[in-house]
Design a protein around this motif. Structure first.
Motif, PDB file in Angstrom:
ATOM      1  N   ALA A 208       0.955  -1.398   0.130  1.00 26.24           N
ATOM      2  CA  ALA A 208      -0.028   0.020   0.001  1.00 26.24           C
ATOM      3  C   ALA A 208       0.786   1.206   0.034  1.00 26.24           C
ATOM      4  N   THR A 209       1.985   1.140   0.774  1.00 25.06           N
ATOM      5  CA  THR A 209       2.974   2.393   0.747  1.00 25.06           C
ATOM      6  C   THR A 209       3.464   2.481  -0.450  1.00 25.06           C
ATOM      7  N   ALA A 210       3.991   1.566  -1.220  1.00 24.93           N
ATOM      8  CA  ALA A 210       4.578   1.466  -2.349  1.00 24.93           C
ATOM      9  C   ALA A 210       3.780   2.086  -3.504  1.00 24.93           C
ATOM     10  N   ARG A 211       2.461   1.905  -3.367  1.00 28.07           N
ATOM     11  CA  ARG A 211       1.752   2.320  -4.402  1.00 28.07           C
ATOM     12  C   ARG A 211       1.557   3.855  -4.152  1.00 28.07           C
TER      13      ARG A 211
ATOM     14  N   PHE B 170      -6.076  -4.868   6.370  1.00 29.63           N
ATOM     15  CA  PHE B 170      -7.722  -4.808   6.657  1.00 29.63           C
ATOM     16  C   PHE B 170      -7.914  -4.267   7.984  1.00 29.63           C
ATOM     17  N   LEU B 171      -9.073  -3.767   8.274  1.00 29.39           N
ATOM     18  CA  LEU B 171      -9.819  -3.838   9.698  1.00 29.39           C
ATOM     19  C   LEU B 171     -10.635  -4.838  10.038  1.00 29.39           C
ATOM     20  N   LYS B 172     -10.610  -5.350  11.160  1.00 29.49           N
ATOM     21  CA  LYS B 172     -11.528  -5.979  11.738  1.00 29.49           C
ATOM     22  C   LYS B 172     -12.437  -5.370  12.805  1.00 29.49           C
ATOM     23  N   THR B 173     -13.815  -5.401  12.475  1.00 25.79           N
ATOM     24  CA  THR B 173     -14.441  -4.796  13.372  1.00 25.79           C
ATOM     25  C   THR B 173     -15.058  -5.641  14.559  1.00 25.79           C
ATOM     26  N   ARG B 174     -15.509  -4.950  15.669  1.00 24.12           N
ATOM     27  CA  ARG B 174     -15.990  -5.831  16.788  1.00 24.12           C
ATOM     28  C   ARG B 174     -17.102  -6.732  16.402  1.00 24.12           C
ATOM     29  N   ASP B 175     -17.969  -6.543  15.268  1.00 30.54           N
ATOM     30  CA  ASP B 175     -19.093  -7.458  14.643  1.00 30.54           C
ATOM     31  C   ASP B 175     -18.543  -8.362  13.599  1.00 30.54           C
ATOM     32  N   GLY B 176     -17.304  -8.401  13.363  1.00 34.92           N
ATOM     33  CA  GLY B 176     -16.669  -9.331  12.821  1.00 34.92           C
ATOM     34  C   GLY B 176     -16.577  -9.017  11.176  1.00 34.92           C
ATOM     35  N   HIS B 177     -16.951  -7.828  10.886  1.00 35.38           N
ATOM     36  CA  HIS B 177     -16.672  -7.453   9.422  1.00 35.38           C
ATOM     37  C   HIS B 177     -15.307  -7.085   9.234  1.00 35.38           C
ATOM     38  N   GLU B 178     -14.631  -7.383   7.735  1.00 36.67           N
ATOM     39  CA  GLU B 178     -13.397  -6.942   7.453  1.00 36.67           C
ATOM     40  C   GLU B 178     -13.618  -6.054   6.420  1.00 36.67           C
ATOM     41  N   TRP B 179     -12.719  -4.881   6.294  1.00 38.99           N
ATOM     42  CA  TRP B 179     -12.772  -3.703   5.487  1.00 38.99           C
ATOM     43  C   TRP B 179     -11.038  -3.579   5.027  1.00 38.99           C
ATOM     44  N   MET B 180     -10.925  -3.368   3.683  1.00 41.21           N
ATOM     45  CA  MET B 180      -9.484  -3.061   3.396  1.00 41.21           C
ATOM     46  C   MET B 180      -9.157  -1.803   3.501  1.00 41.21           C
ATOM     47  N   ILE B 181      -8.175  -1.319   3.784  1.00 37.00           N
ATOM     48  CA  ILE B 181      -7.723   0.133   3.820  1.00 37.00           C
ATOM     49  C   ILE B 181      -6.433   0.249   3.199  1.00 37.00           C
TER      50      ILE B 181
ATOM     51  N   ILE C 214     -13.811   4.042   4.216  1.00 32.36           N
ATOM     52  CA  ILE C 214     -13.580   2.608   3.457  1.00 32.36           C
ATOM     53  C   ILE C 214     -14.104   3.094   1.967  1.00 32.36           C
ATOM     54  N   ARG C 215     -13.320   2.281   0.981  1.00 31.83           N
ATOM     55  CA  ARG C 215     -14.065   2.479  -0.438  1.00 31.83           C
ATOM     56  C   ARG C 215     -14.282   0.937  -0.720  1.00 31.83           C
TER      57      ARG C 215
END
Length: 269
Positions: free
Chosen positions: A11-14, A189-200, A164-165
Motif C-alpha cells: 500500500a505504501t509503495a503504491r 484490513f480492519l476487523k471490526t467488533r462485529d466481525g466485518h473486514e474492510w480493506m484500507i 472505506i472504499r
C-alpha cells in the motif's frame, strides 16, 4: 530523474509511486524492491539510479544492511514510521528522512533538495558527506536519552475514523469499532467488533502511527490489536506469548520474547 523504490508494504509503495508522479511528473520509478537481498541484487545489476527512496524496516531486516553488502553511490531518502533510526540514516548517503505516512509536501521538499544539491555534488563529490557529518553531530548533540522511538503525537492527533472504499461506495468506520488491524497478502484490513473486514489503503507501519498506543498495541508485523480485543494471553515457549483475539483471528498470533515485556506493561503489569 530515475528512482529506485525500496518498500515492502504494498500500500505504501503504491502511494509513494503515485505521489512521485504527482510531485515530479518527469521522474521514473525504474525499480521496486521489497527486501535487503532483492535490493542488493538490483543495485549490482542495474545502472545507478538518481535517487533511492528506501524504507528502513524490510521483510528480511533493516535496509542499512544493504550498505554493508554493496557500494551505494546514489543519494537516499529514507522513509519509516520510527524516528530512532534518524542518526544512523544520516551516516550513509541520505539527503532526507521522511516519517510515515509520507506527506506530499515533504516528498516535494526532498526532491527539491536533491535538485539543489546536484550541481554542488558534481563539482564537490565530498560535499554531501561533509554536510551529513555536520548534521549528524548536531543531531547527536541535541539527542535526548528520553526520546521515544515512536513519533510524538497528542491524543487529539490520532485518527478517530477510517474511510472505506467499496466499489463506488464510500463510508466511515469509527476507530471505536475496530478490534484489530491486520495484513494479508500484503494488503491491510480492519476487523471490526462485529466481525466485518474492510480493506484500507495504508501500510501497517502507517496505521501504527495513526492509532493511540494507549488503546492499540502492535503484537507483531502482521497485527495491531485494541485492548478489548485481547481475549486470552498464554505463555509460549522461549519467553514468547500466544494471544487469543476476539473476534477470532484465523492464524496463530505470537508476541516475540523481545516484545513480551512491553506488552505486559501495556496490559497493566
Amino acid at each position: 530523474m530515475n528512482i529506485l523504490l525500496i518498500e515492502d508494504e504494498e500500500a505504501t509503495a503504491r502511494r509513494l509511486r503515485r505521489m512521485v508522479q504527482e510531485v515530479e511528473p518527469t521522474a521514473r520509478i525504474v525499480g521496486m524492491t521489497v527486501s535487503v537481498d532483492e535490493s542488493v541484487e538490483w543495485l549490482q545489476t542495474h545502472p545507478r539510479p538518481d535517487l533511492i527512496l528506501m524504507d528502513i524496516e524490510l521483510a528480511d531486516g533493516q535496509s542499512f544492511e544493504i550498505f554493508n553488502r554493496v557500494t551505494v553511490t546514489s543519494p537516499v531518502v529514507f522513509t519509516t514510521a520510527y524516528d530512532e533510526y534518524a542518526i544512523k540514516a544520516f551516516r550513509v548517503n541520505s539527503i532526507d528522512y521522511l516519517l510515515k505516512p509520507v506527506k506530499e509536501d515533504d516528498l516535494r521538499n526532498a526532491l527539491t533538495k536533491l535538485q539543489c544539491l546536484k550541481e554542488s555534488l558534481l563539482e564537490h563529490p565530498d560535499s554531501l558527506k561533509t554536510s551529513l557529518t555536520n548534521l549528524l553531530r548536531q543531531m547527536a548533540a541535541t539527542a535526548s536519552p528520553e526520546s521515544s522511538a515512536q513519533p510524538v503525537q497528542t491524543a487529539s492527533t490520532y485518527r478517530d475514523r477510517f474511510l472505506i472504499r467499496q466499489g463506488q461506495r464510500l463510508f466511515s468506520v469509527d476507530v471505536a469499532e475496530v478490534a484489530y488491524v491486520f495484513t494479508r497478502n500484503k494488503l491491510t484490513f480492519l476487523k471490526t467488533r462485529d466481525g466485518h473486514e474492510w480493506m484500507i489503503d495504508y501500510s501497517m507501519d502507517e496505521v501504527s502511527t495513526m492509532l493511540d498506543p494507549q488503546r492499540f498495541f502492535r503484537l507483531n508485523r502482521q497485527i495491531i490489536a485494541e485492548l478489548r480485543a485481547i481475549d486470552k494471553v498464554n505463555l509460549y515457549f522461549n519467553g514468547k506469548l500466544k494471544i487469543g483475539l476476539r473476534p477470532i483471528f484465523d492464524e496463530e498470533v505470537i508476541v516475540s520474547r523481545e516484545k513480551a515485556g512491553e506488552f505486559k506493561v501495556w496490559l497493566g503489569e
